[in-house]
Design an enzyme around this catalytic site. Structure first.
Site, mmCIF file in Angstrom:
data_model
loop_
_atom_site.group_PDB
_atom_site.id
_atom_site.type_symbol
_atom_site.label_atom_id
_atom_site.label_comp_id
_atom_site.label_asym_id
_atom_site.label_seq_id
_atom_site.Cartn_x
_atom_site.Cartn_y
_atom_site.Cartn_z
ATOM 1 N N TYR A 13 -3.329 3.058 -1.193
ATOM 2 C CA TYR A 13 -3.516 4.506 -1.251
ATOM 3 C C TYR A 13 -4.223 4.907 -2.546
ATOM 4 C CZ TYR A 13 -0.258 4.641 2.652
ATOM 5 O OH TYR A 13 0.339 4.435 3.871
ATOM 6 N N CYS A 14 -4.864 6.075 -2.483
ATOM 7 C CA CYS A 14 -5.576 6.641 -3.630
ATOM 8 C C CYS A 14 -4.653 6.725 -4.842
ATOM 9 C CB CYS A 14 -6.084 8.030 -3.274
ATOM 10 S SG CYS A 14 -6.800 8.952 -4.648
ATOM 11 N N PRO A 15 -5.079 6.364 -6.042
ATOM 12 C CA PRO A 15 -6.410 5.846 -6.388
ATOM 13 C C PRO A 15 -6.475 4.325 -6.461
ATOM 14 C CG PRO A 15 -5.269 6.445 -8.393
ATOM 15 C CD PRO A 15 -4.286 6.647 -7.260
ATOM 16 N N GLY A 16 -5.658 3.638 -5.672
ATOM 17 C CA GLY A 16 -5.577 2.179 -5.736
ATOM 18 C C GLY A 16 -6.913 1.460 -5.601
#
Lengths: 76, 132
Positions: A13-16
């Site tokens: 998931y963001c910002p992964g």
């Protein structure tokens, strides 16, 4: 010779995906390319935006089967 | 062009607010924007090596979803922002005194020390300021 490193960040998931890209950019040589696979919809916009801001180069972006393939070249 | 720094005053112990602070801080820091974070009040509890009741994050419905789905860990996002970008994090001296904590009680690889509000506000005068 240009090297291409692949990052499979699908499911992150963001910002992964962006953070994985940045961490990998630190490790490769100027001119090398990194291909990020991301299923996070935001990454398709966020990664090109980040690349432009910090002055690397976008090589391409493709929507695949449920994810995006985003290729970035290290420019500095 | 000089990038305007980002200052985040993180006071809430809510997981959702800590997560948003971590996302903003880490992304801004890796985008060549200087970031300063001051952690105070209930937010300090999430940064203790050993949170009082064993759970690092407390929040509402969305907190549960983030934990269930495996969203990036907020503390780890702060640490990544520090490792990969220009992020400085301090913990509020008053909060530490009231809680009876020492710097060694906080998670590793994140904090640059203890700071008072006056110094933080002074540093933040020319920055974009966000409170959560």
């Amino acid at each position: 010779m240009t090297q291409r490193t692949k990052i499979d960040a699908r499911g992150a998931y963001c910002p992964g995906p962006l953070m994985e890209l940045i961490a990998t950019l630190k490790l490769v040589e100027i001119g090398d390319e990194i291909e990020v696979w991301s299923s996070d919809k935001g990454s398709a916009n966020d990664i090109p935006e980040w690349v432009a801001k910090v002055r690397h180069e976008m090589v391409g972006i493709d929507e695949c089967d449920g994810y995006w393939s985003i290729v970035v070249r290290k420019a500095k | 062009m000089t990038t305007r720094p980002l200052c985040i005053l993180l006071c809430s112990g809510e997981h959702e607010k800590i997560q948003m602070a971590a996302m903003m801080a880490s992304v801004a820091a890796v985008s060549e924007r200087p970031v300063q974070v001051l952690v105070s009040m209930n937010a300090v509890l999430a940064f203790l090596k050993e949170p009082p009741d064993g759970a690092r994050y407390h929040g509402g419905t969305y907190s549960g979803l983030m934990l269930e789905k495996g969203a990036p860990d907020a503390v780890e996002l702060f640490q990544q922002g520090k490792m990969l970008g220009d992020l400085q994090a301090h913990v509020c001296s008053m909060a530490m005194d009231v809680g009876g904590w020492q710097e060694g009680d906080l998670v590793d690889d994140l904090f640059d020390g203890v700071m008072g509000l006056t110094k933080f506000l002074s540093d933040a005068e020319q920055a974009q300021f966000i409170t959560l």
